[in-house]
Design an enzyme around this catalytic site. Structure first.
Site, PDB file in Angstrom:
ATOM      1  N   PRO A 155      41.157  35.209  33.072  1.00 43.31           N
ATOM      2  CA  PRO A 155      40.736  34.412  34.208  1.00 43.31           C
ATOM      3  C   PRO A 155      39.510  34.996  34.903  1.00 43.31           C
ATOM      4  O   PRO A 155      39.543  36.109  35.414  1.00 43.31           O
ATOM      5  CB  PRO A 155      41.945  34.446  35.151  1.00 43.31           C
ATOM      6  CG  PRO A 155      43.028  35.153  34.414  1.00 43.31           C
ATOM      7  CD  PRO A 155      42.396  35.916  33.323  1.00 43.31           C
ATOM      8  N   GLU A 156      38.446  34.229  34.892  1.00 42.07           N
ATOM      9  CA  GLU A 156      37.284  34.542  35.699  1.00 42.07           C
ATOM     10  C   GLU A 156      37.194  33.450  36.769  1.00 42.07           C
ATOM     11  O   GLU A 156      38.133  32.678  36.926  1.00 42.07           O
ATOM     12  CB  GLU A 156      36.023  34.608  34.818  1.00 42.07           C
ATOM     13  CG  GLU A 156      36.167  35.621  33.677  1.00 42.07           C
ATOM     14  CD  GLU A 156      34.940  35.731  32.784  1.00 42.07           C
ATOM     15  OE1 GLU A 156      33.835  35.458  33.265  1.00 42.07           O
ATOM     16  OE2 GLU A 156      35.104  36.075  31.604  1.00 42.07           O
ATOM     17  N   HIS A 207      58.570  38.029  31.308  1.00 44.77           N
ATOM     18  CA  HIS A 207      57.275  38.252  31.956  1.00 44.77           C
ATOM     19  C   HIS A 207      57.072  37.370  33.178  1.00 44.77           C
ATOM     20  O   HIS A 207      55.975  37.305  33.712  1.00 44.77           O
ATOM     21  CB  HIS A 207      56.142  38.028  30.960  1.00 44.77           C
ATOM     22  CG  HIS A 207      56.216  38.929  29.772  1.00 44.77           C
ATOM     23  ND1 HIS A 207      56.350  40.290  29.872  1.00 44.77           N
ATOM     24  CD2 HIS A 207      56.208  38.651  28.452  1.00 44.77           C
ATOM     25  CE1 HIS A 207      56.401  40.818  28.663  1.00 44.77           C
ATOM     26  NE2 HIS A 207      56.321  39.839  27.785  1.00 44.77           N
ATOM     27  N   ARG A 241      18.413  48.759  40.344  1.00 43.97           N
ATOM     28  CA  ARG A 241      19.537  48.935  39.419  1.00 43.97           C
ATOM     29  C   ARG A 241      19.019  49.259  38.031  1.00 43.97           C
ATOM     30  O   ARG A 241      18.227  48.522  37.466  1.00 43.97           O
ATOM     31  CB  ARG A 241      20.357  47.640  39.343  1.00 43.97           C
ATOM     32  CG  ARG A 241      21.033  47.287  40.608  1.00 43.97           C
ATOM     33  CD  ARG A 241      22.379  47.961  40.690  1.00 43.97           C
ATOM     34  NE  ARG A 241      22.940  47.790  42.010  1.00 43.97           N
ATOM     35  CZ  ARG A 241      24.176  48.134  42.330  1.00 43.97           C
ATOM     36  NH1 ARG A 241      24.958  48.670  41.414  1.00 43.97           N
ATOM     37  NH2 ARG A 241      24.618  47.956  43.538  1.00 43.97           N
TER      38      ARG A 241
END
Length: 280
Positions: free
Chosen positions: A2-3, A93, A155
């Site tokens: 999941p993004e 789960h 960066r």
DNA sequence: CCTTCTCCCTGCAAGC
DNA sequence: TGCTTGCAGGGAGAAG
């Protein structure tokens, strides 16, 4: 995996079903996920009404009438399922089971347990350690080329790695980082610092376009993602490069047999997929 | 401060 | 067929 588009799809599935509902029974079926559940987790949820289901980055935010917010993260393999009546017995789960009034039952399922759930006061949400320091939402105002170029200045890491840094932009993960860079025609190896001007503009557009299209498609269902009603996303069929090493580039049709095609490499321990001819 | 690496966990697929 | 190995990846924290 999941993004942002998958988490947003989950939010859109949960909101109409849960908003206004009262949580009449909460069953916490193990002591921890990636992190321990907070103290008195079930007790603090029981009897509360859900005011709103929101999202920040990859976090789902369930605002409660108690003034607390349930923060949930799906990690890698987390999913919510909604049952309108007769829910199945929870499996190994299914770590949290929540029953609401109107007979709606919610299961939180997470085989790999990289997900998490915690509670915090709504007043403290913005300064909560999980949310403080997150970069802007890429689909909202405030995320533009000037902002992006400023955030990337100085960066030294590759742009692919920078896109996955939640402090720079919130919500992108490994799959959409590759897809966005392909759409923008930018090499994943390019130093983040060199993304300025027209490249920054192309990248902002690519971020918005790819995420927007993915949300419309209901996200991508590779292994684990489903919407809470069980619906599969279908954006995975539209991946240009992710998971397609050796295939021809869909844009330039460069021949894989002659060093063209989509390549896979590893950056910061993650697979990156790209077309060396189209992305510079 | 910035960047990279390691670990958490399970399921699946490839390879022998 | 049945085992081992590696990969998948979000994020925290350690290490460089």
């Amino acid at each position: 995996m999941p993004e942002l588009p998958e988490v947003e799809t989950v939010r859109r599935g949960l909101a109409p079903v849960l908003e206004g509902r009262i949580l009449v029974r909460v069953e916490q079926r193990r002591a921890n996920l990636r992190l321990p559940f907070p103290n008195d987790f079930a007790t603090r949820l029981r009897g509360r009404q859900v005011a709103e289901v929101g999202r920040r980055a990859k976090y789902l935010l369930f605002r409660l009438d108690s003034g607390e917010v349930l923060i949930a993260h799906l990690g890698m393999s987390g999913s919510f399922r909604i049952f309108h009546r007769d829910p199945p017995a929870p499996g190994p789960h299914d770590h949290v089971v929540i029953e609401t009034d109107k007979k709606v039952t919610l299961h939180f399922h997470d085989p790999r347990r990289f997900g998490l759930m915690t509670l915090t006061r709504a007043d403290d949400l913005e300064t909560h350690s999980m949310l403080a320091g997150l970069g802007p939402e890429p689909l909202e105002k405030g995320f533009d080329e000037a902002f992006l170029a400023e955030r990337l200045r100085g960066r030294r890491s590759p742009i692919k790695t920078a896109l996955m840094d939640q402090k720079i932009i919130a919500g992108l993960g490994n799959i959409y980082a590759s897809e966005i860079l392909f759409r923008a025609g930018i090499s994943p190896r390019r130093k983040a610092d060199s993304i300025r001007g027209v490249r920054a503009r192309r990248l902002v557009w690519a971020v918005r376009d790819v995420l927007g299209e993915a949300i419309i498609a209901g996200g991508s269902s590779l292994r684990d993602h489903r919407a809470p009603g069980g619906e599969l996303g279908y954006f995975q069929h539209r991946f240009a490069v992710y998971g397609r090493p050796g295939e021809p580039c869909p844009d330039c049709d460069c021949d894989p047999a002659r060093t063209g095609g989509i390549r896979r490499m590893v950056q910061s321990g993650r697979s990156t997929f790209y077309c060396a001819r189209r992305q510079r």
